[in-house]
Design an enzyme around this catalytic site. Structure first.
Site, PDB file in Angstrom:
ATOM      1  N   GLU A   1       0.798  -1.236   0.000  1.00 53.17           N
ATOM      2  CA  GLU A   1       0.000   0.000   0.000  1.00 53.17           C
ATOM      3  C   GLU A   1       0.830   1.287   0.000  1.00 53.17           C
ATOM      4  O   GLU A   1       0.613   2.176   0.830  1.00 53.17           O
ATOM      5  CB  GLU A   1      -0.984  -0.040   1.188  1.00 53.17           C
ATOM      6  CG  GLU A   1      -1.891  -1.265   1.119  1.00 53.17           C
ATOM      7  CD  GLU A   1      -2.793  -1.444   2.345  1.00 53.17           C
ATOM      8  OE1 GLU A   1      -2.815  -0.560   3.211  1.00 53.17           O
ATOM      9  OE2 GLU A   1      -3.461  -2.481   2.413  1.00 53.17           O
TER      10      GLU A   1
ATOM     11  N   GLU B   1      -6.258 -10.787  -1.412  1.00 53.79           N
ATOM     12  CA  GLU B   1      -7.119 -10.600  -0.226  1.00 53.79           C
ATOM     13  C   GLU B   1      -8.571 -10.539  -0.680  1.00 53.79           C
ATOM     14  O   GLU B   1      -9.285  -9.577  -0.409  1.00 53.79           O
ATOM     15  CB  GLU B   1      -6.737  -9.302   0.520  1.00 53.79           C
ATOM     16  CG  GLU B   1      -5.273  -9.219   0.875  1.00 53.79           C
ATOM     17  CD  GLU B   1      -4.904  -7.987   1.705  1.00 53.79           C
ATOM     18  OE1 GLU B   1      -5.802  -7.255   2.163  1.00 53.79           O
ATOM     19  OE2 GLU B   1      -3.691  -7.751   1.877  1.00 53.79           O
TER      20      GLU B   1
HETATM   21  O1  G3I Z   1      -4.648  -7.180  18.628  1.00 51.96           O
HETATM   22  C1  G3I Z   1      -5.645  -6.299  19.173  1.00 51.96           C
HETATM   23  C2  G3I Z   1      -6.194  -6.858  20.455  1.00 51.96           C
HETATM   24  O2  G3I Z   1      -5.155  -6.905  21.395  1.00 51.96           O
HETATM   25  C3  G3I Z   1      -7.326  -5.950  20.911  1.00 51.96           C
HETATM   26  O3  G3I Z   1      -7.909  -6.509  22.038  1.00 51.96           O
HETATM   27  C4  G3I Z   1      -8.393  -5.833  19.819  1.00 51.96           C
HETATM   28  C5  G3I Z   1      -9.514  -4.885  20.194  1.00 51.96           C
HETATM   29  O4  G3I Z   1     -10.061  -4.250  19.062  1.00 51.96           O
HETATM   30  O5  G3I Z   1      -7.779  -5.321  18.660  1.00 51.96           O
HETATM   31  C6  G3I Z   1      -6.767  -6.168  18.161  1.00 51.96           C
HETATM   32  O6  G3I Z   1      -6.227  -5.612  17.017  1.00 51.96           O
HETATM   33  C7  G3I Z   1      -7.026  -5.703  15.854  1.00 51.96           C
HETATM   34  C8  G3I Z   1      -6.251  -6.493  14.822  1.00 51.96           C
HETATM   35  O7  G3I Z   1      -6.956  -6.467  13.598  1.00 51.96           O
HETATM   36  C9  G3I Z   1      -6.023  -7.943  15.237  1.00 51.96           C
HETATM   37  O8  G3I Z   1      -7.228  -8.602  15.383  1.00 51.96           O
HETATM   38  C10 G3I Z   1      -7.297  -4.291  15.364  1.00 51.96           C
HETATM   39  O9  G3I Z   1      -8.142  -3.615  16.259  1.00 51.96           O
HETATM   40  C11 G3I Z   1      -7.931  -4.314  14.004  1.00 51.96           C
HETATM   41  O10 G3I Z   1      -7.990  -3.006  13.478  1.00 51.96           O
HETATM   42  C12 G3I Z   1      -7.092  -5.166  13.078  1.00 51.96           C
HETATM   43  O11 G3I Z   1      -7.717  -5.181  11.831  1.00 51.96           O
HETATM   44  C13 G3I Z   1      -6.950  -5.750  10.779  1.00 51.96           C
HETATM   45  C14 G3I Z   1      -6.613  -4.676   9.744  1.00 51.96           C
HETATM   46  O12 G3I Z   1      -5.918  -5.284   8.672  1.00 51.96           O
HETATM   47  C15 G3I Z   1      -5.769  -3.585  10.357  1.00 51.96           C
HETATM   48  O13 G3I Z   1      -5.010  -2.949   9.430  1.00 51.96           O
HETATM   49  C16 G3I Z   1      -7.783  -6.840  10.135  1.00 51.96           C
HETATM   50  O14 G3I Z   1      -7.965  -7.914  11.063  1.00 51.96           O
HETATM   51  C17 G3I Z   1      -7.090  -7.358   8.879  1.00 51.96           C
HETATM   52  O15 G3I Z   1      -7.967  -8.193   8.184  1.00 51.96           O
HETATM   53  C18 G3I Z   1      -6.714  -6.195   7.979  1.00 51.96           C
HETATM   54  O16 G3I Z   1      -6.002  -6.704   6.887  1.00 51.96           O
HETATM   55  C19 G3I Z   1      -5.588  -5.723   5.912  1.00 51.96           C
HETATM   56  C20 G3I Z   1      -4.349  -6.264   5.238  1.00 51.96           C
HETATM   57  O17 G3I Z   1      -3.366  -6.579   6.194  1.00 51.96           O
HETATM   58  C21 G3I Z   1      -3.809  -5.283   4.213  1.00 51.96           C
HETATM   59  N1  G3I Z   1      -4.831  -4.922   3.269  1.00 51.96           N
HETATM   60  C22 G3I Z   1      -6.063  -4.433   3.824  1.00 51.96           C
HETATM   61  C23 G3I Z   1      -6.626  -5.431   4.826  1.00 51.96           C
HETATM   62  C24 G3I Z   1      -7.910  -4.942   5.360  1.00 51.96           C
HETATM   63  O18 G3I Z   1      -7.704  -3.756   6.117  1.00 51.96           O
END
Ligand code: G3I
Length: 375
Positions: free
Chosen positions: A161, A266
């Protein structure tokens, strides 16, 4: 003893006779005789992104489903810098190691996601402004992480990105510290660490004309620098209507014309109405939860399930048409229940973007994709 054997045999026979119409239980539902990974084995890898619980094999049904249906895996989160390398000398390799072992056990192509990304970035990296310090830090990060999985990773998202919707380079902490040299530096460093892994540039909204032109310009510069780059990852966070099949096709052709492999990295198909102006996967975008954006809390209506099935079939028909250019198609999640699309761009919705439902049963979309291989 004989009675026990009879009961077991009857149960097995019953399971074999079940169809989707008479609502099989989860394990029977996994029992399609041919699976995605087999059906497409001569075309491209069929991958899936796994969350921590799935990597740790906490749910036996999902563990079976992953092993049966997919032949490539990606970590959804645990290999991003903030998780795998949270501070200068701290690395969390336990869960990624388990993913590498799982890939090996099931003969899957292990795809690394992701080495250089402005989001989910370790805080110690996000505060670096000096160019030498950034170069040394990126080098140390890539050497430690890609080096750990050298020989087990089939491919890596080296840079994720880096381009904005208008084709300009993103004003990331890397660009600010090192200028655009950070791009070829990252690819050269990754190639030196693991020369056999395929190295990818990965991004969302890769079908927009301006962004596509910007990505192509950037990749040409990386190639001109002498760096090794092997592929373009089109993330594929798409909806029922957008992008058009023609836009997807034009993009596949133009990226492949760079002499690179293309991967759909993805994939998910959002079925919910979204607030105007929000598409792709820019996680800085969000909107408040309102009923109009969350219409299917009680289940996916038949007409929408059919629309999604048709959309997936159209998309996979295109992928098959260009299978000589496409190396891998990875779904971003195992089932509808654990997809990130339940929380983006609106938190707390009930979305249905994948091929398996919340009970891990194959949906109409699954059957439509499989039907392409049975014609
Ligand atoms: O790890 C913390 C945890 O400790 C906490 O309790 C919890 C509470 O919300 O959050 C957890 O972190 C989350 C993390 O995923 C792990 O589950 C974040 O809030 C959440 O924002 C994060 O979202 C991820 C996102 O990337 C963040 O950038 C999604 O799961 C994941 O599917 C998404 O994947 C990205 C690709 O890597 C790149 N392309 C876009 C795609 C979608 O955004």
């Amino acid at each position: 003893m004989k009675l026990k054997l009879l009961i077991v045999l009857s149960a097995v026979l019953l399971a074999c006779n079940s169809t989707d119409d008479n609502k099989p239980g989860p394990v029977q539902g996994l029992g399609h005789s041919i699976k995605l990974r087999d059906a497409f084995k001569d075309d491209f890898y069929i991958g899936v992104a796994l969350n921590t619980g799935q990597i740790l094999e906490q749910d036996a049904v999902q563990t079976d489903l992953v092993a049966l249906q997919f032949n490539s895996v990606t970590a959804e989160n645990v290999m991003k810098s903030s998780q795998i390398h949270p501070s200068k000398d701290v690395y969390n390799f336990d869960t990624p190691d388990k993913l590498a072992a799982l890939a090996e056990k099931h003969d899957m192509a292990f795809h690394g996601h992701t080495l250089v990304w402005h989001s989910q970035l370790s805080s110690f990296i996000s505060s670096i402004t000096d160019s030498t310090e950034m170069a040394n830090t990126l080098k140390a990060h890539i050497e430690a992480v890609a080096g750990r999985y050298k020989g087990t990773t089939y491919s890596w998202d080296v840079v994720n990105e880096a381009v904005e919707w208008n084709g300009e380079l993103r004003e990331s902490v890397f660009l600010k510290a090192m200028g655009e040299d950070y791009l070829s530096f990252a690819f050269k460093t990754a190639a030196a660490v693991d020369p056999n892994a395929d190295l990818y540039y990965n991004d969302y909204s890769m079908t927009g004309a301006q962004k596509r032109a910007g990505v192509i310009k950037m990749v040409k510069k990386i190639q001109a620098s002498g760096a090794k780059i092997d592929g373009i990852g089109m993330q594929g966070h798409w909806s029922l209507e957008y992008p058009s099949i023609q836009e997807i096709e034009t993009s596949i052709l133009q990226y492949a014309a760079l002499g690179l492999k293309v991967a759909i990295t993805e994939l998910d198909i959002d079925v919910l109405p979204n607030p105007d102006g929000i598409s792709g996967a820019d996680i800085s975008q969000s909107a408040e939860l309102q009923d109009e954006y969350n219409p299917y809390v009680n289940g996916l209506p038949e007409d929408i399930a059919q629309k999604q099935a048709k959309r997936y079939a159209d998309i996979f028909a295109l992928f098959l048409k260009h299978k000589d250019k496409i190396d891998r198609v990875t779904f971003w999640g195992v089932n509808d229940g654990n997809s990130w699309k339940n929380n983006f761009p609106v938190n707390g919705r009930t979305n249905y973007p994948l091929l398996f439902d919340r009970e891990n049963l194959p949906k109409k979309a699954y059957d439509a994709v499989m039907a392409l291989k049975q014609e």
